[in-house]
Design a protein around this motif. Structure first.
Motif, short mmCIF file in Angstrom:
data_model
loop_
_atom_site.label_atom_id
_atom_site.label_comp_id
_atom_site.label_asym_id
_atom_site.label_seq_id
_atom_site.Cartn_x
_atom_site.Cartn_y
_atom_site.Cartn_z
N SER A 59 0.83 -1.21 0.00
CA SER A 59 0.00 0.00 0.00
C SER A 59 0.86 1.26 0.00
O SER A 59 0.55 2.23 -0.69
CB SER A 59 -0.94 0.01 1.20
OG SER A 59 -1.92 -0.99 1.09
N ALA A 60 1.93 1.25 0.77
CA ALA A 60 2.83 2.41 0.80
C ALA A 60 3.46 2.62 -0.57
O ALA A 60 3.59 3.76 -1.04
CB ALA A 60 3.91 2.22 1.86
N TRP A 61 3.84 1.54 -1.24
CA TRP A 61 4.42 1.67 -2.58
C TRP A 61 3.38 2.14 -3.58
O TRP A 61 3.68 2.95 -4.45
CB TRP A 61 5.02 0.34 -3.03
CG TRP A 61 6.31 -0.02 -2.35
CD1 TRP A 61 7.19 0.82 -1.72
CD2 TRP A 61 6.88 -1.33 -2.26
NE1 TRP A 61 8.26 0.11 -1.24
CE2 TRP A 61 8.10 -1.20 -1.56
CE3 TRP A 61 6.49 -2.59 -2.69
CZ2 TRP A 61 8.93 -2.30 -1.29
CZ3 TRP A 61 7.30 -3.67 -2.43
CH2 TRP A 61 8.52 -3.53 -1.73
N ILE A 62 2.16 1.65 -3.46
CA ILE A 62 1.08 2.08 -4.36
C ILE A 62 0.85 3.59 -4.21
O ILE A 62 0.62 4.29 -5.18
CB ILE A 62 -0.22 1.29 -4.08
CG1 ILE A 62 -0.07 -0.17 -4.51
CG2 ILE A 62 -1.42 1.94 -4.77
CD1 ILE A 62 -1.18 -1.09 -3.98
N ALA A 63 0.93 4.07 -2.99
CA ALA A 63 0.71 5.49 -2.72
C ALA A 63 1.91 6.36 -3.10
O ALA A 63 1.75 7.57 -3.28
CB ALA A 63 0.37 5.69 -1.24
N GLU A 68 6.46 2.76 -9.84
CA GLU A 68 5.60 2.51 -10.99
C GLU A 68 5.19 1.06 -11.16
O GLU A 68 4.17 0.75 -11.77
CB GLU A 68 6.31 2.98 -12.27
CG GLU A 68 6.57 4.48 -12.24
CD GLU A 68 7.48 4.93 -13.34
OE1 GLU A 68 6.96 5.53 -14.31
OE2 GLU A 68 8.69 4.66 -13.26
N ALA A 69 5.99 0.15 -10.62
CA ALA A 69 5.70 -1.27 -10.72
C ALA A 69 6.19 -1.96 -9.45
O ALA A 69 7.14 -1.50 -8.81
CB ALA A 69 6.36 -1.89 -11.94
N GLY A 123 -2.26 -7.20 -11.06
CA GLY A 123 -3.31 -6.19 -11.13
C GLY A 123 -2.72 -4.80 -11.10
O GLY A 123 -1.51 -4.61 -10.98
N PHE A 124 -3.62 -3.83 -11.21
CA PHE A 124 -3.25 -2.42 -11.14
C PHE A 124 -3.90 -1.79 -9.92
O PHE A 124 -5.06 -2.10 -9.61
CB PHE A 124 -3.76 -1.67 -12.38
CG PHE A 124 -2.83 -1.72 -13.54
CD1 PHE A 124 -1.91 -0.70 -13.74
CD2 PHE A 124 -2.87 -2.77 -14.43
CE1 PHE A 124 -1.04 -0.74 -14.82
CE2 PHE A 124 -2.01 -2.82 -15.51
CZ PHE A 124 -1.09 -1.79 -15.70
N ALA A 125 -3.18 -0.91 -9.26
CA ALA A 125 -3.71 -0.09 -8.18
C ALA A 125 -3.05 1.27 -8.28
O ALA A 125 -1.82 1.36 -8.28
CB ALA A 125 -3.43 -0.74 -6.82
N ASN A 126 -3.84 2.31 -8.40
CA ASN A 126 -3.32 3.68 -8.45
C ASN A 126 -2.23 3.83 -9.53
O ASN A 126 -1.18 4.40 -9.27
CB ASN A 126 -2.79 4.09 -7.07
CG ASN A 126 -2.51 5.58 -6.98
OD1 ASN A 126 -3.15 6.39 -7.65
ND2 ASN A 126 -1.54 5.94 -6.15
N HIS A 164 0.27 2.94 -19.03
CA HIS A 164 -0.77 2.93 -18.00
C HIS A 164 -0.22 3.28 -16.61
O HIS A 164 -0.98 3.33 -15.65
CB HIS A 164 -1.44 1.56 -17.93
CG HIS A 164 -2.05 1.13 -19.21
ND1 HIS A 164 -3.20 1.68 -19.72
CD2 HIS A 164 -1.66 0.20 -20.11
CE1 HIS A 164 -3.50 1.11 -20.88
NE2 HIS A 164 -2.58 0.20 -21.14
N LEU A 165 1.10 3.47 -16.51
CA LEU A 165 1.72 3.66 -15.21
C LEU A 165 1.78 5.12 -14.80
O LEU A 165 1.62 6.03 -15.61
CB LEU A 165 3.12 3.04 -15.23
CG LEU A 165 3.15 1.56 -15.60
CD1 LEU A 165 4.58 1.05 -15.66
CD2 LEU A 165 2.31 0.73 -14.63
N LYS A 166 2.03 5.37 -13.51
CA LYS A 166 2.00 6.70 -12.90
C LYS A 166 2.77 7.76 -13.68
O LYS A 166 2.29 8.85 -13.88
CB LYS A 166 2.59 6.63 -11.49
CG LYS A 166 1.73 5.98 -10.49
CD LYS A 166 2.45 5.92 -9.16
CE LYS A 166 1.66 5.09 -8.19
NZ LYS A 166 2.45 4.67 -7.06
#
Length: 169
Positions: A59-63, A68-69, A123-126, A164-166
Motif C-alpha cells: 500500500s505504501a508503494w502504491i501510494a 511505478e511497478a 493487477g493495477f492499483a493507483n 498505463h503507469l504513474k
C-alpha cells in the motif's frame, strides 16, 4: 540483452517466513533482472507471510508517486501460511487475468501439471502494476523472461503496460 526503452522505478518484495536478504535468491534474481533491463530498484524489502504486513508495504508503494511497478515473490502456493493473493488482490483496482493464465501456461512447459498449484496473479492499483509470483527462482525467471520484461518495455508492440503507469499520464 536489450534494455527497456524507458526506465521504470520498480519495488521488489519477497514474502517468506524463512529467507533473509542474504538467502533470498528469487528477490536477488529480480533485482538483477530489473537493473539489467535498464530499470531502477525503487525499494526492496522482505516480509513474513502475514496478510497485513504485506498490505502495509505494498500500500505504501502504491501510494508513492515514484513507484511505478511492484514485483512480489512468494506466498502464492497452497501451504497454510501462503497468503499473497488474499493479501494483495483486495488492493487491485483492476486485475490482469491474462498474467496468471499465461504464467501457468509457460510454467506447464517447465514443471507440468504442478503449475496448477501456482496462484500467480497481477493487477493495477493507483496506476501501479503489481505482479505476484511464486517464490522459486525458476518461477521468477519464467515470469520475468516470458512476460514481465516485455510488458515493462515501452517499445514492446503491439502493447505494453508502460503507458498505463504513474509516470505516463
Amino acid at each position: 540483452m536489450t534494455t527497456a526503452s524507458e526506465s521504470l522505478a520498480i519495488a521488489i518484495l519477497t514474502v517468506s517466513d524463512t529467507r533473509t536478504l542474504d538467502t533470498d535468491t528469487s528477490g536477488q534474481y529480480l533485482v538483477d533482472a530489473v537493473t539489467e533491463a535498464g530499470h531502477s530498484v525503487a525499494d526492496r524489502q522482505l516480509v513474513i507471510d502475514d496478510i497485513y504486513q504485506q498490505r502495509a508495504i505494498v500500500s505504501a508503494w502504491i501510494a508513492d508517486p515514484a513507484v511505478e511497478a511492484i514485483l512480489v515473490t512468494g506466498g502464492t502456493g497452497f501451504t497454510g501460511r501462503d497468503s499473497t493473493p488474499e493479501a494483495l488482490s483486495v488492493l487491485f483496482d483492476k486485475t490482469v487475468d491474462g498474467f496468471g493464465e499465461l504464467f501457468r501456461y509457460l510454467s506447464f512447459q517447465e514443471i507440468g501439471t504442478s503449475t496448477i498449484q501456482s496462484r500467480a496473479l497481477a493487477g493495477f492499483a493507483n496506476r501501479t502494476v503489481i505482479f505476484c509470483l511464486p517464490g522459486s527462482t525458476g518461477a521468477c525467471k519464467t515470469a520475468w523472461q516470458g512476460i514481465i520484461r516485455s510488458q515493462l518495455d515501452a517499445s514492446f508492440k503491439p502493447c505494453n503496460f508502460v503507458g498505463h503507469l504513474k509516470g505516463n499520464h
